[in-house]
Scaffold this motif. Structure first.
Motif, PDB file in Angstrom:
ATOM      1  N   ALA A 274       0.838  -1.196   0.000  1.00 50.43           N
ATOM      2  CA  ALA A 274       0.000   0.000   0.000  1.00 50.43           C
ATOM      3  C   ALA A 274       0.874   1.248   0.000  1.00 50.43           C
ATOM      4  CB  ALA A 274      -0.929  -0.008   1.208  1.00 50.43           C
ATOM      5  N   ARG A 275       1.980   1.204   0.718  1.00 49.44           N
ATOM      6  CA  ARG A 275       2.906   2.349   0.748  1.00 49.44           C
ATOM      7  C   ARG A 275       3.500   2.607  -0.638  1.00 49.44           C
ATOM      8  NH1 ARG A 275       8.409   2.923   4.320  1.00 49.44           N
ATOM      9  NH2 ARG A 275       8.776   5.105   3.794  1.00 49.44           N
ATOM     10  N   GLY A 276       3.868   1.532  -1.350  1.00 53.73           N
ATOM     11  CA  GLY A 276       4.391   1.681  -2.709  1.00 53.73           C
ATOM     12  C   GLY A 276       3.357   2.275  -3.648  1.00 53.73           C
ATOM     13  N   ALA A 277       2.089   1.878  -3.486  1.00 60.34           N
ATOM     14  CA  ALA A 277       1.010   2.422  -4.324  1.00 60.34           C
ATOM     15  C   ALA A 277       0.816   3.916  -4.060  1.00 60.34           C
ATOM     16  CB  ALA A 277      -0.281   1.650  -4.084  1.00 60.34           C
ATOM     17  N   ARG A 278       0.839   4.314  -2.785  1.00 56.83           N
ATOM     18  CA  ARG A 278       0.712   5.748  -2.456  1.00 56.83           C
ATOM     19  C   ARG A 278       1.878   6.533  -3.023  1.00 56.83           C
ATOM     20  NH1 ARG A 278      -0.887   3.568   2.470  1.00 56.83           N
ATOM     21  NH2 ARG A 278       1.183   3.939   3.345  1.00 56.83           N
TER      22      ARG A 278
ATOM     23  N   ALA B  20      -1.999  -3.201  -8.640  1.00 59.52           N
ATOM     24  CA  ALA B  20      -0.737  -3.937  -8.731  1.00 59.52           C
ATOM     25  C   ALA B  20      -0.290  -4.414  -7.356  1.00 59.52           C
ATOM     26  CB  ALA B  20       0.342  -3.065  -9.369  1.00 59.52           C
ATOM     27  N   ALA B  21      -0.452  -3.553  -6.348  1.00 53.91           N
ATOM     28  CA  ALA B  21      -0.028  -3.901  -4.986  1.00 53.91           C
ATOM     29  C   ALA B  21      -0.975  -4.905  -4.335  1.00 53.91           C
ATOM     30  CB  ALA B  21       0.066  -2.638  -4.134  1.00 53.91           C
ATOM     31  N   THR B  22      -2.222  -4.931  -4.762  1.00 50.52           N
ATOM     32  CA  THR B  22      -3.205  -5.824  -4.147  1.00 50.52           C
ATOM     33  C   THR B  22      -3.357  -7.129  -4.935  1.00 50.52           C
ATOM     34  OG1 THR B  22      -4.435  -3.910  -3.354  1.00 50.52           O
ATOM     35  CG2 THR B  22      -5.607  -6.008  -3.377  1.00 50.52           C
ATOM     36  N   HIS B  23      -3.685  -7.023  -6.208  1.00 53.00           N
ATOM     37  CA  HIS B  23      -3.988  -8.199  -7.022  1.00 53.00           C
ATOM     38  C   HIS B  23      -2.780  -8.728  -7.792  1.00 53.00           C
ATOM     39  CE1 HIS B  23      -8.091  -7.292  -6.032  1.00 53.00           C
ATOM     40  NE2 HIS B  23      -7.981  -6.099  -6.581  1.00 53.00           N
ATOM     41  N   GLY B  24      -1.788  -7.875  -8.022  1.00 56.39           N
ATOM     42  CA  GLY B  24      -0.615  -8.291  -8.792  1.00 56.39           C
ATOM     43  C   GLY B  24       0.588  -8.576  -7.919  1.00 56.39           C
ATOM     44  N   ARG B  25       0.372  -8.636  -6.629  1.00 60.14           N
ATOM     45  CA  ARG B  25       1.472  -8.781  -5.683  1.00 60.14           C
ATOM     46  C   ARG B  25       2.024 -10.199  -5.665  1.00 60.14           C
ATOM     47  NH1 ARG B  25       3.364  -9.749  -0.721  1.00 60.14           N
ATOM     48  NH2 ARG B  25       4.240  -8.060   0.522  1.00 60.14           N
TER      49      ARG B  25
END
Length: 160
Positions: A32-36, A67-72
């Motif tokens: 989540a931090r990477g997405a933000r 990407a951070a949630t479903h592509g992780r």
């Protein structure tokens, strides 16, 4: 080097005199931090280029969150790339879950999630998925914009 971010291109880089192509690429942790951080860096790059960032920030936020949630994949990063060619911004988010292709869904009226791709579809002029060498995929969106007026101090115009 900071593990959270590995910058590959300078967001403030000016285009070559012969063309109007700009780009920015960064690897970010699939968190989540990477997405933000993806959204913040995209806004910073677009501002430094003097380009509108409101619609793009929402698109980047949704694609990066997906990407951070479903592509992780644990231990793997996702890549955010911005290209500006003429009056088109292309946003690309590449992750390592090529087996999970995004599909817009009609969410339940009370669902708290599931609207991200609908938002991307609404804000972008075009969007799609490019399947790459397994296991990667790139989800991309293109946004047209009105190019900013040239800066008088750089255009050779005389200012009083």
């Amino acid at each position: 080097m900071n593990q959270e971010i590995q910058e590959i291109a300078d967001p403030g880089a000016r285009p070559e005199p012969s063309g109007e192509v700009r780009n920015f690429t960064v690897l970010l942790s699939s968190t989540a931090r990477g997405a933000r951080l993806a959204r913040l860096l995209a806004v910073d790059a677009l501002r430094s280029w003097g380009l509108p960032h409101e619609r793009a920030s929402h698109v980047v936020a949704e694609l990066a969150a997906n990407a951070a949630t479903h592509g992780r994949v644990p231990g793997r990063s996702f890549r955010l790339t911005l290209y500006v060619v003429g009056a088109t911004l292309r946003i690309e988010v590449t992750d390592t879950r090529g087996d999970r292709l995004p599909v817009p869904q009609v969410p339940d009226a009370v669902a708290e999630s599931g609207r991200g791709l609908l938002l991307v579809e609404t804000l972008a002029d075009r969007w799609g998925v490019t399947e790459e060498r397994f296991p990667r995929k790139t989800v991309w969106a293109e946004l047209g914009f009105t190019p900013p007026e040239p800066d008088a101090s750089r255009s050779g115009a005389v200012c009083d």
